[in-house]
Write a protein that holds these residues in place. Structure first.
Motif, PDB file in Angstrom:
ATOM      1  N   UNK A   1       4.230   2.258  15.038  1.00 49.95           N
ATOM      2  CA  UNK A   1       3.933   1.467  13.844  1.00 49.95           C
ATOM      3  C   UNK A   1       3.606   0.023  14.199  1.00 49.95           C
ATOM      4  N   UNK A   2       4.323  -0.531  15.162  1.00 50.42           N
ATOM      5  CA  UNK A   2       4.035  -1.894  15.609  1.00 50.42           C
ATOM      6  C   UNK A   2       2.633  -1.983  16.199  1.00 50.42           C
ATOM      7  N   UNK A   3       2.221  -0.960  16.926  1.00 49.13           N
ATOM      8  CA  UNK A   3       0.869  -0.974  17.502  1.00 49.13           C
ATOM      9  C   UNK A   3      -0.200  -0.894  16.420  1.00 49.13           C
ATOM     10  N   UNK A   4       0.063  -0.138  15.356  1.00 48.15           N
ATOM     11  CA  UNK A   4      -0.911  -0.019  14.265  1.00 48.15           C
ATOM     12  C   UNK A   4      -1.024  -1.347  13.515  1.00 48.15           C
ATOM     13  N   UNK A   5       0.110  -2.002  13.267  1.00 51.67           N
ATOM     14  CA  UNK A   5       0.082  -3.312  12.608  1.00 51.67           C
ATOM     15  C   UNK A   5      -0.680  -4.325  13.454  1.00 51.67           C
ATOM     16  N   UNK A   6      -0.499  -4.272  14.765  1.00 49.82           N
ATOM     17  CA  UNK A   6      -1.213  -5.181  15.659  1.00 49.82           C
ATOM     18  C   UNK A   6      -2.711  -4.908  15.634  1.00 49.82           C
ATOM     19  N   UNK A   7      -3.066  -3.636  15.614  1.00 51.77           N
ATOM     20  CA  UNK A   7      -4.477  -3.263  15.538  1.00 51.77           C
ATOM     21  C   UNK A   7      -5.106  -3.754  14.237  1.00 51.77           C
ATOM     22  N   UNK A   8      -4.370  -3.622  13.136  1.00 52.36           N
ATOM     23  CA  UNK A   8      -4.881  -4.076  11.843  1.00 52.36           C
ATOM     24  C   UNK A   8      -5.045  -5.587  11.825  1.00 52.36           C
TER      25      UNK A   8
ATOM     26  N   UNK B   1       0.851  -1.186   0.000  1.00 55.55           N
ATOM     27  CA  UNK B   1       0.000   0.000   0.000  1.00 55.55           C
ATOM     28  C   UNK B   1       0.893   1.244   0.000  1.00 55.55           C
ATOM     29  N   UNK B   2       0.497   2.259  -0.752  1.00 53.03           N
ATOM     30  CA  UNK B   2       1.211   3.529  -0.741  1.00 53.03           C
ATOM     31  C   UNK B   2       0.216   4.656  -0.526  1.00 53.03           C
ATOM     32  N   UNK B   3       0.489   5.489   0.453  1.00 57.64           N
ATOM     33  CA  UNK B   3      -0.376   6.622   0.782  1.00 57.64           C
ATOM     34  C   UNK B   3       0.487   7.866   0.852  1.00 57.64           C
ATOM     35  N   UNK B   4       0.167   8.845   0.022  1.00 56.30           N
ATOM     36  CA  UNK B   4       0.885  10.128   0.016  1.00 56.30           C
ATOM     37  C   UNK B   4       2.402   9.933  -0.069  1.00 56.30           C
ATOM     38  N   UNK B   5       2.806   8.974  -0.899  1.00 63.50           N
ATOM     39  CA  UNK B   5       4.219   8.739  -1.132  1.00 63.50           C
ATOM     40  C   UNK B   5       4.908   7.857  -0.119  1.00 63.50           C
ATOM     41  N   UNK B   6       4.189   7.390   0.889  1.00 66.61           N
ATOM     42  CA  UNK B   6       4.759   6.489   1.893  1.00 66.61           C
ATOM     43  C   UNK B   6       4.327   5.066   1.552  1.00 66.61           C
TER      44      UNK B   6
ATOM     45  N   UNK C   1       0.636   7.140  13.666  1.00 72.81           N
ATOM     46  CA  UNK C   1      -0.720   6.896  14.154  1.00 72.81           C
ATOM     47  C   UNK C   1      -1.759   6.826  13.050  1.00 72.81           C
ATOM     48  N   UNK C   2      -2.989   6.578  13.439  1.00 70.06           N
ATOM     49  CA  UNK C   2      -4.074   6.387  12.472  1.00 70.06           C
ATOM     50  C   UNK C   2      -4.398   7.651  11.669  1.00 70.06           C
ATOM     51  N   UNK C   3      -3.985   8.813  12.145  1.00 64.99           N
ATOM     52  CA  UNK C   3      -4.229  10.056  11.409  1.00 64.99           C
ATOM     53  C   UNK C   3      -3.154  10.333  10.362  1.00 64.99           C
ATOM     54  N   UNK C   4      -2.108   9.518  10.306  1.00 64.15           N
ATOM     55  CA  UNK C   4      -0.995   9.776   9.395  1.00 64.15           C
ATOM     56  C   UNK C   4      -1.082   8.905   8.143  1.00 64.15           C
ATOM     57  N   UNK C   5      -0.400   9.350   7.098  1.00 64.62           N
ATOM     58  CA  UNK C   5      -0.329   8.539   5.877  1.00 64.62           C
ATOM     59  C   UNK C   5       0.345   7.205   6.152  1.00 64.62           C
TER      60      UNK C   5
ATOM     61  N   UNK D   1       0.414   5.525   9.022  1.00 65.41           N
ATOM     62  CA  UNK D   1      -0.508   4.668   9.756  1.00 65.41           C
ATOM     63  C   UNK D   1      -1.569   4.070   8.854  1.00 65.41           C
ATOM     64  N   UNK D   2      -2.077   4.878   7.919  1.00 69.14           N
ATOM     65  CA  UNK D   2      -3.071   4.364   6.970  1.00 69.14           C
ATOM     66  C   UNK D   2      -2.469   3.265   6.098  1.00 69.14           C
ATOM     67  N   UNK D   3      -1.241   3.484   5.622  1.00 68.01           N
ATOM     68  CA  UNK D   3      -0.597   2.498   4.748  1.00 68.01           C
ATOM     69  C   UNK D   3      -0.319   1.191   5.489  1.00 68.01           C
ATOM     70  N   UNK D   4       0.196   1.286   6.719  1.00 66.78           N
ATOM     71  CA  UNK D   4       0.440   0.074   7.510  1.00 66.78           C
ATOM     72  C   UNK D   4      -0.861  -0.676   7.734  1.00 66.78           C
ATOM     73  N   UNK D   5      -1.876   0.038   8.177  1.00 63.31           N
ATOM     74  CA  UNK D   5      -3.156  -0.602   8.469  1.00 63.31           C
ATOM     75  C   UNK D   5      -3.761  -1.294   7.265  1.00 63.31           C
ATOM     76  N   UNK D   6      -3.712  -0.631   6.113  1.00 64.27           N
ATOM     77  CA  UNK D   6      -4.303  -1.203   4.904  1.00 64.27           C
ATOM     78  C   UNK D   6      -3.555  -2.438   4.446  1.00 64.27           C
ATOM     79  N   UNK D   7      -2.215  -2.366   4.435  1.00 68.76           N
ATOM     80  CA  UNK D   7      -1.421  -3.505   3.962  1.00 68.76           C
ATOM     81  C   UNK D   7      -1.581  -4.717   4.875  1.00 68.76           C
ATOM     82  N   UNK D   8      -1.495  -4.492   6.178  1.00 69.34           N
ATOM     83  CA  UNK D   8      -1.591  -5.609   7.130  1.00 69.34           C
ATOM     84  C   UNK D   8      -2.999  -6.182   7.157  1.00 69.34           C
ATOM     85  N   UNK D   9      -3.990  -5.333   7.194  1.00 70.04           N
ATOM     86  CA  UNK D   9      -5.378  -5.811   7.271  1.00 70.04           C
ATOM     87  C   UNK D   9      -5.732  -6.655   6.053  1.00 70.04           C
TER      88      UNK D   9
END
Length: 227
Positions: free
Chosen positions: A138-145, A85-90, A185-189, A191-199
């Motif tokens: 980032x690890x917490x966001x991946x765990x949440x996803x 996943x790529x969000x805003x260049x990340x 965090x979830x408000x960042x590009x 965080x969105x990219x990590x969450x989307x890829x892992x989920x």
């Protein structure tokens, strides 16, 4: 991330040394590595009196991977998923395997003595540098996803809906060079990219696991050999 599967090994090559944060069996904690490896195991590989940590260290060293981060799984490693996943260049990539034979609902554990085992293993490569605090975030966001995908699978247990397994492991890898992102965090590009890829990766692998479990149960009921 370059992925190679040579059963019983699944290998993720990050292309260069990264800062890696995990609770992996081999080289866990905060370390520096350019590779993250899976070792598929069966019950016969892990007798009750075996000390798993030095055993895996010997296995990794024997394959030239003493410096890699090492994960264990009983899942067929051929059933892996690589999501990007790529969000805003990340850009973020996630390599996932998933088996939920020992699923748990967080806060209430079951007795798994003599039962089957599974594991959700995830390696996340972030194509950016992070501060140390952002790496933990980032690890917490991946765990949440991961947890969100498991809850969406709606696996009912006597203790409630499954939220993971008793042996899950996640490894987060970030570049060493370049400007370090301060937040994930979830408000960042990021965080969105990590969450989307892992989920997406976990959901895909859970669906594959369900198909395989039905097939294996059918073979067992018919008295046919299991692969």
């Amino acid at each position: 991330m370059i992925v190679t599967c040579d059963r019983p090994w699944l290998c993720a090559d990050l292309g260069a040394p990264h800062r890696v944060l995990s609770w992996a069996v081999h080289n866990g904690g905060l370390t520096r590595a350019s590779r993250i490896w899976w070792r598929e195991v069966r019950n016969a590989d892990l007798p009750a009196d075996l000390d798993v940590t030095p055993w895996l260290a010997r296995e990794m060293a024997g394959r030239g991977g003493a410096d890699a981060v090492g994960l264990l799984t009983s899942r067929d490693i051929r059933a892996h998923a690589l999501t990007r996943t790529e969000v805003e260049g990340v850009a973020v990539e996630a390599l996932t395997t998933a088996g939920l034979s020992n699923a748990e609902a967080v806060g209430r554990r079951q007795d798994w003595a003599g039962m089957d085992w599974g594991t959700i293993n995830i390696a996340v490569q972030i194509h950016a540098a992070l501060t140390e605090s952002a790496l933990f975030e980032a690890l917490s966001i991946a765990t949440e996803a991961r947890t969100a995908a498991v809850i969406e699978a709606a696996i009912e247990l006597p203790t409630g809906l499954a939220t993971g397994t008793g042996t899950d492991c996640i490894a987060i890898a970030a570049r060493e060079a370049g400007p370090a992102l301060p937040h994930a965090g979830l408000h960042t590009a990021l965080g969105e990219a990590i969450g989307a890829a892992v989920r997406a990766g976990v959901a895909h692998c859970i669906a594959d696991w369900r198909v395989d479990i039905r097939r294996l149960r059918r073979l067992k009921a018919e008295g046919k050999p299991l692969d």
